[in-house]
Write an enzyme that holds these catalytic residues in place. Structure first.
Site, short mmCIF file in Angstrom:
data_model
loop_
_atom_site.label_atom_id
_atom_site.label_comp_id
_atom_site.label_asym_id
_atom_site.label_seq_id
_atom_site.Cartn_x
_atom_site.Cartn_y
_atom_site.Cartn_z
N SER A 158 0.83 -1.20 0.00
CA SER A 158 0.00 0.00 0.00
C SER A 158 0.87 1.25 0.00
O SER A 158 0.95 1.99 0.99
CB SER A 158 -0.92 -0.01 1.23
OG SER A 158 -1.79 -1.11 1.19
N PRO A 160 0.53 4.24 -1.49
CA PRO A 160 -0.09 5.53 -1.19
C PRO A 160 -0.23 5.79 0.30
O PRO A 160 -0.04 6.91 0.77
CB PRO A 160 -1.46 5.42 -1.87
CG PRO A 160 -1.26 4.43 -2.97
CD PRO A 160 -0.28 3.44 -2.43
N ASP A 161 -0.54 4.75 1.07
CA ASP A 161 -0.71 4.91 2.51
C ASP A 161 0.61 5.19 3.22
O ASP A 161 0.70 6.08 4.06
CB ASP A 161 -1.36 3.66 3.11
CG ASP A 161 -2.83 3.53 2.73
OD1 ASP A 161 -3.57 4.50 2.93
OD2 ASP A 161 -3.22 2.46 2.24
N VAL A 162 1.63 4.41 2.90
CA VAL A 162 2.91 4.62 3.58
C VAL A 162 3.51 5.95 3.16
O VAL A 162 4.09 6.67 3.98
CB VAL A 162 3.89 3.46 3.33
CG1 VAL A 162 4.30 3.36 1.89
CG2 VAL A 162 5.13 3.61 4.20
N GLY A 165 1.69 8.60 5.11
CA GLY A 165 2.07 8.57 6.52
C GLY A 165 3.43 9.17 6.76
O GLY A 165 3.63 9.96 7.70
#
Length: 389
Positions: A158, A160-162, A165
């Protein structure tokens, strides 16, 4: 640094876990039913989702209902004692609840307030929910993954998420540094779509340059029919295990095989020939052989093979219901080292009573609020690992 964590699912919790690993005190505020990440995914341990366990180490959990006046008042009091607030509600939700950036920073001008959304505060997609595959599809990364001419492929990680973040944490740290000079807080905003585009800077630069020059968009090198311009890729070996051949020409395939393999001396070969050759021997044979000819060959490992017990890339925390829980360490080292993280991913409301004591609430008041459903002070779990259908 005290961080009030109003986030859920992946990107926001990843940001606040990173801050916790780097030394911040993180208080995670959840609704009475817990944040949605606790019920997402297919693997559960002791009633806790692996998604939640993966991104919530190092935090304390309090559980209260922001839609009730007393719950909101408690959250505002807690925010007034925080250095940083992080939230990833849909645009407008925090404002409706009374915990938006304008409300909190008016009360606490030194506050650093960070919002992580899917698409940003405006535009045609602003109010839509989104997850990792949606962002991959819209950002062009799905179409850029996989073999040329094949169907789009979702990345297994994932990104985009990391990316969101890590960039959110970077912005927060920069705002903390700026505050030491100005005495003023900041409002930080970023979204998953923009961060994924940022992670594709090289691809987008190449596409934009091709367009500016009037040239066609970059395409894979064309080779004669039936012959691949590159044999780079993953292949299955004779024992069923896979390797990655990291080359763009036939150099490895023409020099690595032993005499009589039928390919030695050819200047161009196609992927089918290479695949057929590699299926004749186990993976270890090709890995050993690649060392003698300087070929770029590595094994394709399963997740279970990547990290072994005792790896310095992992840490262990003792979860109250799961027991020993091994997790990936944040890969940012320092000398002197960061203090070790010894707080496991929390149960729902596990620390509500402790945090409310710190805010000046007596046990009788916490008990009254719990009886009214305003707060939750603990969670009921089972001690089994289960898989959703």
């Amino acid at each position: 640094m005290r961080v009030l964590d109003l986030t859920h699912f992946v990107a926001g919790p990843w940001c606040t876990m990173l801050l916790a690993d780097l030394g911040a005190e993180v208080i995670k505020l959840e609704p009475p039913g817990g944040e949605i990440g606790r019920s997402m995914g297919s693997v559960y341990a002791a009633g806790e989702s692996a998604i939640f366990l993966g991104f919530n180490r190092g935090k304390r959990s309090i559980s209260l209902d922001l839609k009730q006046p007393e719950g909101l008042a408690a959250a505002l009091k807690l925010a007034g004692q925080a250095d940083v607030v992080v939230q990833n509600f849909r645009p407008g939700t925090a404002e409706r609840l009374g915990i938006g950036a304008e409300d909190l920073r008016a009360r606490h001008p030194q506050l650093i307030y960070c919002t992580v959304s899917a698409f940003g505060p405006d535009g045609p997609y602003a109010s839509r929910p989104a997850n990792d595959p949606v962002i991959q599809a819209l950002s062009g990364s799905m179409s850029a993954t996989g073999q040329a001419g094949g169907k789009p492929v979702r990345m297994g990680v994932s990104l985009p998420d990391v990316a969101a973040g890590v960039l959110a944490a970077t912005g927060i740290l920069a705002a903390i540094l700026r505050r030491t000079d100005s005495g003023k807080g900041s409002t930080i905003e970023l979204n998953l779509l923009d961060t994924q585009l940022y992670a594709q800077t090289d691809l987008i630069t190449a596409a934009a340059s091709a367009g500016a020059s009037g040239a066609a968009a970059a395409e894979p090198e064309q080779a004669p029919e039936g012959v691949s311009a590159s044999i780079r890729g993953a292949y299955v070996c004779g024992d069923g295990l896979s390797l990655w051949l990291d080359t763009d020409d036939a150099h490895w395939a023409t020099q690595a095989p032993s005499a009589g393999a039928g390919m030695s001396g050819e200047s161009r070969v196609n992927r089918k020939q290479v695949a057929a050759l590699l299926r004749t021997q186990p993976r270890e044979h090709w890995l050993d052989l690649s060392g003698s000819v300087g070929g770029g060959v590595v094994p394709v490992l399963a997740l279970s093979d990547v990290l072994t017990d005792g790896s310095d890339r992992t840490l262990e925390v003792q979860h109250p219901t799961i027991g020993r829980l091994r997790q990936v360490r944040t890969p940012v080292a320092a000398d002197p080292p960061w203090l070790p993280v010894d707080i496991p991913p929390p149960r729902i409301g596990e620390h509500t009573r402790d945090v409310f004591h710190e805010l000046g609430f007596p046990d009788t008041e916490v008990d009254r609020m719990e009886a009214l459903g305003i707060v939750r002070t603990d969670s009921t779990t089972n001690n089994e690992i289960r898989f959703k259908e």
